[in-house]
Design a protein around this motif. Structure first.
Motif, mmCIF file in Angstrom:
data_model
loop_
_atom_site.group_PDB
_atom_site.id
_atom_site.type_symbol
_atom_site.label_atom_id
_atom_site.label_comp_id
_atom_site.label_asym_id
_atom_site.label_seq_id
_atom_site.Cartn_x
_atom_site.Cartn_y
_atom_site.Cartn_z
ATOM 1 N N LEU A 111 0.870 -1.177 0.000
ATOM 2 C CA LEU A 111 0.000 0.000 0.000
ATOM 3 C C LEU A 111 0.901 1.219 0.000
ATOM 4 O O LEU A 111 1.568 1.524 0.988
ATOM 5 C CB LEU A 111 -0.910 -0.003 1.235
ATOM 6 N N ASP A 112 0.951 1.884 -1.145
ATOM 7 C CA ASP A 112 1.812 3.046 -1.331
ATOM 8 C C ASP A 112 0.954 4.304 -1.251
ATOM 9 O O ASP A 112 0.045 4.484 -2.071
ATOM 10 C CB ASP A 112 2.522 2.968 -2.679
ATOM 11 N N SER A 113 1.245 5.147 -0.280
ATOM 12 C CA SER A 113 0.383 6.295 -0.006
ATOM 13 C C SER A 113 1.033 7.601 -0.448
ATOM 14 O O SER A 113 2.191 7.877 -0.114
ATOM 15 C CB SER A 113 0.072 6.358 1.494
ATOM 16 N N LYS A 114 0.275 8.379 -1.213
ATOM 17 C CA LYS A 114 0.720 9.711 -1.637
ATOM 18 C C LYS A 114 -0.427 10.678 -1.397
ATOM 19 O O LYS A 114 -1.548 10.458 -1.859
ATOM 20 C CB LYS A 114 1.117 9.697 -3.116
ATOM 21 N N ASP A 115 -0.163 11.743 -0.649
ATOM 22 C CA ASP A 115 -1.214 12.695 -0.286
ATOM 23 C C ASP A 115 -2.408 11.970 0.349
ATOM 24 O O ASP A 115 -3.568 12.272 0.063
ATOM 25 C CB ASP A 115 -1.689 13.489 -1.510
ATOM 26 N N SER A 116 -2.092 10.985 1.175
ATOM 27 C CA SER A 116 -3.079 10.227 1.965
ATOM 28 C C SER A 116 -3.927 9.258 1.147
ATOM 29 O O SER A 116 -4.842 8.633 1.680
ATOM 30 C CB SER A 116 -4.009 11.164 2.750
ATOM 31 N N GLN A 117 -3.649 9.121 -0.142
ATOM 32 C CA GLN A 117 -4.380 8.168 -0.971
ATOM 33 C C GLN A 117 -3.417 7.117 -1.526
ATOM 34 O O GLN A 117 -2.263 7.417 -1.834
ATOM 35 C CB GLN A 117 -5.078 8.884 -2.137
ATOM 36 N N VAL A 118 -3.912 5.882 -1.647
ATOM 37 C CA VAL A 118 -3.085 4.808 -2.182
ATOM 38 C C VAL A 118 -2.888 5.006 -3.679
ATOM 39 O O VAL A 118 -3.839 5.325 -4.407
ATOM 40 C CB VAL A 118 -3.725 3.442 -1.888
ATOM 41 N N VAL A 119 -1.643 4.834 -4.141
ATOM 42 C CA VAL A 119 -1.326 4.966 -5.565
ATOM 43 C C VAL A 119 -0.868 3.618 -6.101
ATOM 44 O O VAL A 119 -0.338 2.775 -5.370
ATOM 45 C CB VAL A 119 -0.237 6.034 -5.813
ATOM 46 N N VAL A 120 -1.093 3.409 -7.410
ATOM 47 C CA VAL A 120 -0.761 2.141 -8.055
ATOM 48 C C VAL A 120 0.019 2.413 -9.342
ATOM 49 O O VAL A 120 0.301 3.554 -9.677
ATOM 50 C CB VAL A 120 -2.045 1.319 -8.354
ATOM 51 N N ARG A 121 0.344 1.312 -10.032
ATOM 52 C CA ARG A 121 1.089 1.381 -11.302
ATOM 53 C C ARG A 121 2.369 2.205 -11.171
ATOM 54 O O ARG A 121 2.563 3.214 -11.853
ATOM 55 C CB ARG A 121 0.213 1.942 -12.428
ATOM 56 N N GLY A 122 3.245 1.737 -10.267
ATOM 57 C CA GLY A 122 4.518 2.432 -10.091
ATOM 58 C C GLY A 122 4.347 3.840 -9.573
ATOM 59 O O GLY A 122 5.120 4.733 -9.924
ATOM 60 N N TRP A 123 3.308 4.045 -8.742
ATOM 61 C CA TRP A 123 3.024 5.330 -8.093
ATOM 62 C C TRP A 123 2.537 6.399 -9.066
ATOM 63 O O TRP A 123 2.591 7.590 -8.794
ATOM 64 C CB TRP A 123 4.264 5.864 -7.345
ATOM 65 N N THR A 124 2.031 5.976 -10.238
ATOM 66 C CA THR A 124 1.617 6.947 -11.252
ATOM 67 C C THR A 124 0.115 7.208 -11.255
ATOM 68 O O THR A 124 -0.334 8.172 -11.870
ATOM 69 C CB THR A 124 2.027 6.474 -12.661
ATOM 70 N N GLU A 125 -0.682 6.347 -10.596
ATOM 71 C CA GLU A 125 -2.137 6.527 -10.595
ATOM 72 C C GLU A 125 -2.667 6.486 -9.162
ATOM 73 O O GLU A 125 -2.317 5.596 -8.392
ATOM 74 C CB GLU A 125 -2.829 5.424 -11.409
ATOM 75 N N LYS A 126 -3.555 7.437 -8.861
ATOM 76 C CA LYS A 126 -4.160 7.475 -7.531
ATOM 77 C C LYS A 126 -5.447 6.663 -7.501
ATOM 78 O O LYS A 126 -6.208 6.635 -8.459
ATOM 79 C CB LYS A 126 -4.491 8.917 -7.125
#
Length: 238
Positions: free
Chosen positions: A128-143
């Motif tokens: 679970l990769d979190s950016k700006d409090s939302q989980v991102v997918v596809r190498g951190w490119t999609e929220k």
């Protein structure tokens, strides 16, 4: 808490990127298997291997992973580019101790159930990769529109045996981290959580050791020498 050195692979080499972005390589070492063995020799009890090339739609690092598995004797947990059940099954059969599923698990949680049922939940971890409090997918490119605690509970209910929580906002920046997002996730789930992202000082390691985190992944700080790996072992609780 287990201290896990990161061995990130791209184009057959061991690298460290800033926030996972291609072209930001700060460390490039030629032989990932030798790097992995060096961490084991320094006292690592688990190695954290990520196929960055696989995560970024590149291929061709499987042979490097095989070399690492032959070279070391400690458990290896591995993620990056696991897009199908076959990808996951091949790695588990190859000898990877624990696989880390990202986009595949979030888009189709039944894959977690299938793999946990076949191989045992302790061998299936979800990233679970979190950016700006939302989980991102596809190498951190999609929220996504979900938070780590929300998705963590879903993955636990589908049979995941652990969670790798990465705070992308801090990844590779050596600027420390905020503990609150981790604490919120730990509160939401009962399965082990490994933390990654922004750990840059021994004080950060000490802070994490006071939480219920199962482990911590350290990358850039070890390779740049801002943390001495042997010093972190004082905080390791197995």
């Amino acid at each position: 808490m287990i201290i896990m050195p990161a061995v990130d692979i791209k184009n057959g080499k061991c690298v460290q990127l800033v926030q996972g972005k291609p072209g930001t390589e700060q460390i490039v070492l030629d032989n990932p298997a030798e790097v992995a063995l060096e961490w084991e020799n320094k006292g690592a009890s688990v190695l954290h291997v990520i196929d960055l090339g696989g995560a970024l739609e590149e291929r061709g690092n499987t042979s490097v992973v095989e070399e690492i598995l032959k070279k070391v004797s400690v458990p290896v947990q591995m993620g990056g580019g696991i897009r199908t059940l076959d990808d996951a099954t091949n790695l588990l059969n190859m000898g990877v101790d624990r696989i880390i599923l990202g986009t595949l698990a979030i888009q189709d949680p039944t894959t977690v159930e299938i793999l946990s049922s076949e191989f045992g939940s302790e061998r299936i971890m979800v990233a679970l990769d979190s950016k700006d409090s939302q989980v991102v997918v596809r190498g951190w490119t999609e929220k996504t529109d979900q938070t780590a605690p929300e998705l963590g509970k879903i993955m636990e209910n589908h049979g995941a045996g652990g969670i790798l929580f990465t705070n992308v906002d801090h990844e590779g920046l050596l600027g420390g981290f905020r503990a609150q997002p981790l604490l919120e996730l730990l509160e939401a789930v009962d399965i082990p959580v490994v933390y990654s992202g922004g750990v840059s000082t021994l004080e950060d390691v000490a802070t994490l050791s006071q939480t219920d985190a199962y482990g911590v992944v350290i990358g850039s700080a070890l390779y740049k020498g801002t943390i001495n790996f042997e010093d972190t072992l004082a905080y390791e609780k197995k």
